[in-house]
Design a protein around this motif. Structure first.
Motif, mmCIF file in Angstrom:
data_model
loop_
_atom_site.group_PDB
_atom_site.id
_atom_site.type_symbol
_atom_site.label_atom_id
_atom_site.label_comp_id
_atom_site.label_asym_id
_atom_site.label_seq_id
_atom_site.Cartn_x
_atom_site.Cartn_y
_atom_site.Cartn_z
ATOM 1 N N VAL A 1 0.837 -1.198 0.000
ATOM 2 C CA VAL A 1 0.000 0.000 0.000
ATOM 3 C C VAL A 1 0.873 1.249 0.000
ATOM 4 O O VAL A 1 0.627 2.207 -0.752
ATOM 5 N N ALA A 2 1.905 1.269 0.829
ATOM 6 C CA ALA A 2 2.812 2.412 0.870
ATOM 7 C C ALA A 2 3.460 2.631 -0.484
ATOM 8 O O ALA A 2 3.580 3.774 -0.967
ATOM 9 N N GLU A 3 3.876 1.547 -1.122
ATOM 10 C CA GLU A 3 4.508 1.662 -2.437
ATOM 11 C C GLU A 3 3.525 2.207 -3.465
ATOM 12 O O GLU A 3 3.887 3.053 -4.282
ATOM 13 N N GLU A 4 2.281 1.767 -3.414
ATOM 14 C CA GLU A 4 1.298 2.230 -4.401
ATOM 15 C C GLU A 4 1.026 3.720 -4.291
ATOM 16 O O GLU A 4 0.853 4.399 -5.310
ATOM 17 N N ILE A 5 0.959 4.244 -3.066
ATOM 18 C CA ILE A 5 0.653 5.668 -2.932
ATOM 19 C C ILE A 5 1.912 6.539 -2.987
ATOM 20 O O ILE A 5 1.814 7.772 -2.937
ATOM 21 N N GLY A 6 3.076 5.914 -3.064
ATOM 22 C CA GLY A 6 4.304 6.673 -3.230
ATOM 23 C C GLY A 6 4.916 7.191 -1.951
ATOM 24 O O GLY A 6 5.710 8.146 -1.989
ATOM 25 N N TRP A 7 4.585 6.574 -0.819
ATOM 26 C CA TRP A 7 5.156 6.975 0.453
ATOM 27 C C TRP A 7 5.992 5.835 1.018
ATOM 28 O O TRP A 7 5.810 4.672 0.654
ATOM 29 N N SER A 8 6.907 6.178 1.921
ATOM 30 C CA SER A 8 7.619 5.127 2.641
ATOM 31 C C SER A 8 6.659 4.511 3.657
ATOM 32 O O SER A 8 5.677 5.138 4.077
ATOM 33 N N ARG A 9 6.959 3.302 4.073
ATOM 34 C CA ARG A 9 6.092 2.641 5.059
ATOM 35 C C ARG A 9 6.067 3.422 6.367
ATOM 36 O O ARG A 9 5.007 3.547 6.996
ATOM 37 N N ARG A 10 7.211 3.948 6.764
ATOM 38 C CA ARG A 10 7.270 4.701 8.016
ATOM 39 C C ARG A 10 6.450 5.985 7.929
ATOM 40 O O ARG A 10 5.708 6.328 8.864
ATOM 41 N N TYR A 11 6.543 6.692 6.800
ATOM 42 C CA TYR A 11 5.798 7.934 6.636
ATOM 43 C C TYR A 11 4.297 7.646 6.588
ATOM 44 O O TYR A 11 3.495 8.377 7.180
ATOM 45 N N LEU A 12 3.920 6.567 5.899
ATOM 46 C CA LEU A 12 2.512 6.179 5.858
ATOM 47 C C LEU A 12 2.002 5.906 7.268
ATOM 48 O O LEU A 12 0.911 6.350 7.636
ATOM 49 N N GLY A 13 2.774 5.179 8.051
ATOM 50 C CA GLY A 13 2.340 4.853 9.403
ATOM 51 C C GLY A 13 2.085 6.080 10.249
ATOM 52 O O GLY A 13 1.086 6.165 10.975
ATOM 53 N N ALA A 14 2.985 7.069 10.147
ATOM 54 C CA ALA A 14 2.846 8.283 10.955
ATOM 55 C C ALA A 14 1.634 9.106 10.516
ATOM 56 O O ALA A 14 0.845 9.566 11.344
ATOM 57 N N ARG A 15 1.494 9.297 9.202
ATOM 58 C CA ARG A 15 0.375 10.103 8.696
ATOM 59 C C ARG A 15 -0.957 9.400 8.900
ATOM 60 O O ARG A 15 -1.982 10.034 9.182
ATOM 61 N N PHE A 16 -0.958 8.095 8.734
ATOM 62 C CA PHE A 16 -2.169 7.303 8.897
ATOM 63 C C PHE A 16 -2.674 7.401 10.341
ATOM 64 O O PHE A 16 -3.859 7.648 10.587
ATOM 65 N N ALA A 17 -1.773 7.230 11.304
ATOM 66 C CA ALA A 17 -2.162 7.295 12.712
ATOM 67 C C ALA A 17 -2.648 8.693 13.092
ATOM 68 O O ALA A 17 -3.562 8.841 13.909
ATOM 69 N N ALA A 18 -2.045 9.723 12.512
ATOM 70 C CA ALA A 18 -2.444 11.095 12.818
ATOM 71 C C ALA A 18 -3.855 11.393 12.328
ATOM 72 O O ALA A 18 -4.565 12.217 12.921
ATOM 73 N N GLU A 19 -4.287 10.736 11.261
ATOM 74 C CA GLU A 19 -5.628 10.955 10.716
ATOM 75 C C GLU A 19 -6.658 10.009 11.314
ATOM 76 O O GLU A 19 -7.758 10.424 11.694
ATOM 77 N N PHE A 20 -6.314 8.723 11.410
ATOM 78 C CA PHE A 20 -7.308 7.716 11.774
ATOM 79 C C PHE A 20 -7.197 7.230 13.223
ATOM 80 O O PHE A 20 -8.121 6.584 13.717
ATOM 81 N N GLY A 21 -6.078 7.483 13.878
ATOM 82 C CA GLY A 21 -5.927 7.083 15.263
ATOM 83 C C GLY A 21 -5.523 5.638 15.468
ATOM 84 O O GLY A 21 -5.416 5.180 16.611
ATOM 85 N N ILE A 22 -5.301 4.896 14.391
ATOM 86 C CA ILE A 22 -4.823 3.521 14.457
ATOM 87 C C ILE A 22 -3.739 3.350 13.395
ATOM 88 O O ILE A 22 -3.583 4.198 12.516
ATOM 89 N N THR A 23 -2.996 2.262 13.462
ATOM 90 C CA THR A 23 -1.943 2.007 12.484
ATOM 91 C C THR A 23 -2.521 1.368 11.235
ATOM 92 O O THR A 23 -3.623 0.799 11.260
ATOM 93 N N PRO A 24 -1.796 1.414 10.115
ATOM 94 C CA PRO A 24 -2.258 0.706 8.917
ATOM 95 C C PRO A 24 -2.465 -0.783 9.164
ATOM 96 O O PRO A 24 -3.433 -1.371 8.670
ATOM 97 N N LYS A 25 -1.577 -1.395 9.925
ATOM 98 C CA LYS A 25 -1.724 -2.821 10.213
ATOM 99 C C LYS A 25 -3.007 -3.093 10.985
ATOM 100 O O LYS A 25 -3.731 -4.062 10.704
ATOM 101 N N ASP A 26 -3.322 -2.233 11.949
ATOM 102 C CA ASP A 26 -4.545 -2.428 12.718
ATOM 103 C C ASP A 26 -5.788 -2.191 11.864
ATOM 104 O O ASP A 26 -6.826 -2.830 12.090
#
Length: 302
Positions: A193-218
């Motif tokens: 998923v991170a590769e498809e949207i053009g972000w690193s996995r770490r950056y996706l995790g941080a931005r995802f949690a800031a918006e949704f309150g959970i991790t991508p894995k969760d």
């Protein structure tokens, strides 16, 4: 608006209610309105399951009681109307054999548009609905309680929610990540998923949690759990004579696990213990009247 009503009896209790789609302008932000009136059941508790949707409950008569909240730091309480964010923990809903109200399932975009905040602002806390809607929450409850007709109650919801709508959005990359992780019932890999949207996995995790309150894995875990919960509830409802091990003839827990993306039945049982607090076999044996937790619209529809 057409409200579909239904009633059924179980364990001496009667469950009555209605379901209707909201106004088309609201449909990208929430699922169907679900009205319920449950009476005559033995007093007890049932489990509020984790979900990919934010939960809103507006009671019609007595308050809803949560002896155990989703957040480990939050004590239980009673609410006339409540909202909660996304969580990977269950809550316990107490009842005295009677519950009456309306339940809504909001998308994360719905939190932005109707509450004016990102989902992460609610976290896994349960809050009074007035904390996000202000005085409109009390108005909503009072007006719905003043009529006994489900269609009128749902029309009141339409009017007030439409008045609350504001201009809001979620970054396209985050919306796409959410759709990929939850729309695949948890089968999508976070790295892909991170590769498809053009972000690193770490950056996706941080931005995802800031918006949704959970991790991508969760988010993926919740989607897969939700899929298994929905299937188990469906097959159990279709067979009143079901056993805990086999909800209906031809459908075993192992088959449900395979159909919903778990490695095997043991894997599904472990996830259920973590997310629901008990294995699916025990939930099927103990749950008297589960709240309806159906899928919400695709986040990309807005």
């Amino acid at each position: 608006m057409r409200a579909e009503g239904a009633a059924f009896a179980s364990d001496g209790g009667v469950s009555e209610g209605a379901r209707a789609a909201p106004d088309p302008r609201l449909r990208p932000y929430l699922g169907d309105y679900v009205g319920y009136r449950l009476r005559g059941f033995p007093p007890g508790v049932h489990i509020g399951m984790p979900s990919t949707a934010l939960t809103v409950i507006v009671t019609i008569d007595e308050p809803i009681e949560l002896p155990v909240s989703c957040h480990p730091a939050q004590s239980g309480g009673r609410w006339d109307a409540l909202a909660s964010g996304l969580t990977v923990r269950p809550c316990l809903i107490g009842h005295h054999g009677y519950q009456h109200g309306v339940q809504l399932a909001l998308t994360p975009l719905g939190a932005r548009v109707l509450f004016g905040v990102p989902t992460a602002d609610l976290g896994s806390w349960v809050v009074d609905l007035s904390d996000v809607l202000g005085p409109r929450a009390a108005e909503l409850r009072e007006r719905m309680a003043a009529t006994a007709h489900w269609s009128r109650r749902f029309s009141i919801l339409d009017r007030i929610l439409l008045e609350l709508m504001c201009e809001a959005t979620i970054e396209p990359e985050l919306r796409r990540a959410w759709q990929l992780l939850t729309g695949s019932a948890g089968r999508a890999r976070v790295g892909a998923v991170a590769e498809e949207i053009g972000w690193s996995r770490r950056y996706l995790g941080a931005r995802f949690a800031a918006e949704f309150g959970i991790t991508p894995k969760d988010a993926a875990r919740l989607a897969r759990f939700e899929s298994s919960h929905r299937l188990l509830r469906t097959v159990a409802t279709e067979a009143a004579s079901a056993t805990a091990a086999e909800p209906r003839a031809g459908t075993t827990l192992a088959e449900v696990a395979a159909a919903t993306g778990y490695y095997d039945q043991a894997h599904m049982a472990r996830e259920w213990r973590e997310l629901a607090g008990l294995p699916p076999s025990r939930w099927l044996a103990c749950e008297v009247f589960p709240f309806v937790q159906d899928p919400v619209p695709d986040l990309l529809e807005g």
